[in-house]
Motif scaffolding. Structure first.
Motif, short mmCIF file in Angstrom:
data_model
loop_
_atom_site.label_atom_id
_atom_site.label_comp_id
_atom_site.label_asym_id
_atom_site.label_seq_id
_atom_site.Cartn_x
_atom_site.Cartn_y
_atom_site.Cartn_z
N PRO A 272 -26.17 -2.55 30.32
CA PRO A 272 -25.01 -1.67 30.09
C PRO A 272 -25.27 -0.60 29.04
CG PRO A 272 -24.59 -3.87 29.21
CD PRO A 272 -25.83 -3.96 30.03
N VAL A 273 -26.22 -0.84 28.14
CA VAL A 273 -26.56 0.18 27.13
C VAL A 273 -27.27 1.35 27.80
CG1 VAL A 273 -27.73 0.64 24.96
CG2 VAL A 273 -26.76 -1.63 25.38
N GLY A 274 -28.21 1.06 28.70
CA GLY A 274 -28.88 2.11 29.44
C GLY A 274 -27.91 2.92 30.27
N GLU A 275 -26.96 2.25 30.90
CA GLU A 275 -25.93 2.95 31.67
C GLU A 275 -25.14 3.90 30.77
OE1 GLU A 275 -24.91 -0.68 34.85
OE2 GLU A 275 -23.44 -0.04 33.37
N ALA A 276 -24.78 3.42 29.59
CA ALA A 276 -23.97 4.22 28.67
C ALA A 276 -24.72 5.47 28.21
CB ALA A 276 -23.57 3.37 27.46
N MET B 70 -17.53 -2.90 27.61
CA MET B 70 -17.88 -3.66 26.42
C MET B 70 -18.12 -5.13 26.78
SD MET B 70 -17.85 -1.41 24.04
CE MET B 70 -18.07 -2.54 22.68
N ASP B 71 -17.34 -5.64 27.70
CA ASP B 71 -17.47 -7.04 28.09
C ASP B 71 -18.80 -7.32 28.79
OD1 ASP B 71 -14.99 -7.54 27.02
OD2 ASP B 71 -13.93 -7.56 28.93
N LYS B 72 -19.37 -6.32 29.45
CA LYS B 72 -20.66 -6.51 30.10
C LYS B 72 -21.78 -6.70 29.08
CE LYS B 72 -22.02 -4.11 33.58
NZ LYS B 72 -22.40 -2.98 34.47
N ILE C 139 -32.83 3.65 22.31
CA ILE C 139 -32.25 2.31 22.34
C ILE C 139 -33.20 1.35 21.63
CG2 ILE C 139 -31.50 0.40 23.83
CD1 ILE C 139 -30.94 2.52 26.01
N ASN C 140 -32.64 0.48 20.80
CA ASN C 140 -33.45 -0.47 20.05
C ASN C 140 -34.37 -1.27 20.97
OD1 ASN C 140 -30.62 -0.08 19.08
ND2 ASN C 140 -31.52 -0.78 17.19
N GLY D 111 -31.07 -7.03 10.40
CA GLY D 111 -31.74 -5.76 10.62
C GLY D 111 -30.90 -4.53 10.37
N GLY D 112 -29.61 -4.71 10.06
CA GLY D 112 -28.77 -3.55 9.77
C GLY D 112 -28.66 -2.62 10.94
N ARG D 113 -29.05 -1.35 10.74
CA ARG D 113 -28.98 -0.35 11.81
C ARG D 113 -30.04 -0.56 12.88
NH1 ARG D 113 -25.11 2.79 13.34
NH2 ARG D 113 -26.29 4.72 13.52
N SER D 114 -31.11 -1.28 12.56
CA SER D 114 -32.16 -1.49 13.54
C SER D 114 -31.82 -2.63 14.51
CB SER D 114 -33.50 -1.79 12.85
OG SER D 114 -33.47 -3.04 12.19
N SER D 115 -30.71 -3.28 14.30
CA SER D 115 -30.28 -4.38 15.17
C SER D 115 -29.74 -3.85 16.50
CB SER D 115 -29.19 -5.20 14.48
OG SER D 115 -28.58 -6.10 15.39
N ALA D 116 -29.93 -4.62 17.56
CA ALA D 116 -29.35 -4.26 18.85
C ALA D 116 -27.83 -4.27 18.81
CB ALA D 116 -29.85 -5.22 19.93
N ARG D 117 -27.27 -4.82 17.76
CA ARG D 117 -25.80 -4.81 17.60
C ARG D 117 -25.26 -3.38 17.58
NH1 ARG D 117 -21.41 -6.73 18.76
NH2 ARG D 117 -19.70 -6.76 17.27
N GLU D 118 -26.07 -2.44 17.08
CA GLU D 118 -25.64 -1.03 17.01
C GLU D 118 -25.28 -0.49 18.38
OE1 GLU D 118 -26.42 3.25 17.61
OE2 GLU D 118 -27.72 1.59 18.27
N THR D 119 -25.88 -1.03 19.44
CA THR D 119 -25.69 -0.46 20.76
C THR D 119 -24.28 -0.70 21.32
OG1 THR D 119 -26.56 -2.46 21.85
CG2 THR D 119 -28.13 -0.70 21.31
N ALA D 120 -23.51 -1.58 20.71
CA ALA D 120 -22.13 -1.77 21.15
C ALA D 120 -21.36 -0.46 21.06
CB ALA D 120 -21.45 -2.86 20.32
N ALA D 121 -21.62 0.32 20.01
CA ALA D 121 -20.93 1.59 19.82
C ALA D 121 -21.31 2.58 20.92
CB ALA D 121 -21.26 2.16 18.45
#
Length: 364
Positions: free
Chosen positions: A339-343, A45-47, A241-242, A128-138
């Motif tokens: 890190p999102v691609g790795e996940a 998560m920190d990455k 991924i967004n 952007g709600g769900r379309s935000s890159a913020r969603e990728t934290a999950a």
């Protein structure tokens, strides 16, 4: 809104919005008996978390992941998965929804504002709600859990291109990836990226990037022909991924430019009596099934659509308008996509390992 789940046996459902109180994931099908500490998830998560350099959004989120279910706490502070759904919770603490008031009815060019409004008749304009890159934290939290379930598989990612600036692959050094703010494996390109992105950032603009993800130690024989191809699911996962606009496996589009003699991955028998591939143009996958070679995929991220430059658009009432987006945005969202691609690669490979085990009854 449907289609928030991916995977077959290792199934991940993400929930939450960019400016809601929290977001997270529910992981169903996680194997039981995996012992881990909260820090094992937090390291990944920190990455990804924002605000770590001047080259990413200055939104300040600690992105502390909490495990709410699916584990048995142990006396030493670790947890052991029970095989039941694992719920992962990440609080949002630094939203500035007022930054988006000017675009409540205006559609940002290049963003999902228009299509979300067209489909649902309502949209969350706050980031952007769900379309935000913020969603990728999950996704990163779920991917961290997937990695724990397959300790013999190593998954790493690196940024290989920003705008027109590409790394020199002869300089590739995995040790450099965590030593700079770009996850760049070529030390010589770091100052080039810095100078280039400083200009992009100061202009209030944005630029795209290409990320490469590699999985080593993946057993040969996972995946399935035709409709369950491993590379098919990897491409689908990375494409979800967004801001991703292109995916390639192995040498990808380069394969269209070379001959069959150049492209074929020849084989010999190694000293241990096992097959050895003399090259890996296929990216570790043939006929949708893993070869045992490193799995290699790349994906292209478009420039962030939220920029300070005024662009022509329309609003929800059908008026022609000019849109200039305020707020804190990544000049290159591709940096935090590593890190999102790795996940995503971790989740997809584990899902296929479990599917192979279910069909063939082997743990390899």
């Amino acid at each position: 809104m449907s289609h928030n789940t991916f995977g077959h046996l290792f199934r991940v459902t993400t929930w939450g919005e960019s400016h809601g109180p929290a977001l997270g994931a529910v992981v169903d099908g996680c194997p039981p008996g995996i012992r881990f500490a909260q820090e094992d998830l937090q390291a990944f998560m920190d990455k990804r978390k924002p605000g770590q350099s001047r080259f990413v959004t200055q939104r300040r989120e600690d992105d502390i992941v909490k495990v709410l279910s699916g584990v048995m706490p142990q006396e030493d502070g670790t947890m052991i998965t029970t095989g039941t759904p694992v719920s992962l919770f990440i609080e949002n603490t630094d939203q500035r929804s007022k930054d988006y008031g000017d675009i409540a009815k205006r559609y940002r060019p290049g963003h999902a504002d228009y299509t979300y409004d067209l489909k649902y008749g309502i949209r969350d304009y706050r980031g952007g709600g769900r379309s935000s890159a913020r969603e990728t934290a999950a996704r990163v939290a779920a991917g961290a859990l997937a990695r724990l379930a397959m300790p013999d598989v190593t998954i790493r990612g690196a940024l290989v291109q920003i705008g027109t600036h590409k790394i020199n692959r002869d300089n590739w050094d995995w040790a450099q990836v965590d030593q700079n703010p770009f996850f760049c494996p070529d030390a010589a390109m770091v100052p080039v990226f810095e100078e280039y992105l400083d200009g992009i950032r100061k202009a209030g603009s944005s630029v795209g990037a290409v990320i490469e993800v590699v999985a080593e130690g993946v057993p040969a024989g996972i995946g399935a022909p035709v409709y369950g191809k491993l590379d098919q699911d990897i491409a689908s996962g990375l494409m979800s991924i967004n801001a991703v606009k292109g995916v390639e496996i192995g040498n990808g589009f380069e394969a269209a430019e070379i001959t069959g003699e150049e492209n074929a991955d020849e084989m010999r028998i190694g000293a241990d009596g096992k097959p050895v591939f003399l090259s890996n143009h296929a990216g570790g996958i043939l006929g949708g099934i893993s070869t045992g070679e490193p799995i290699v995929a790349r994906f292209a991220i478009k420039p962030t659509s939220s920029i300070l430059t005024e662009k022509r658009s329309i609003d929800a009432d059908g008026n022609e308008v000019d849109v200039r987006t305020k707020g804190r945005h990544d000049p290159c969202v591709g940096i935090r996509a590593v890190p999102v691609g790795e996940a995503m690669l971790a989740c997809i490979i584990l899902d296929h390992i479990l599917r192979d085990r279910g069909q063939n009854g082997r743990t390899r």
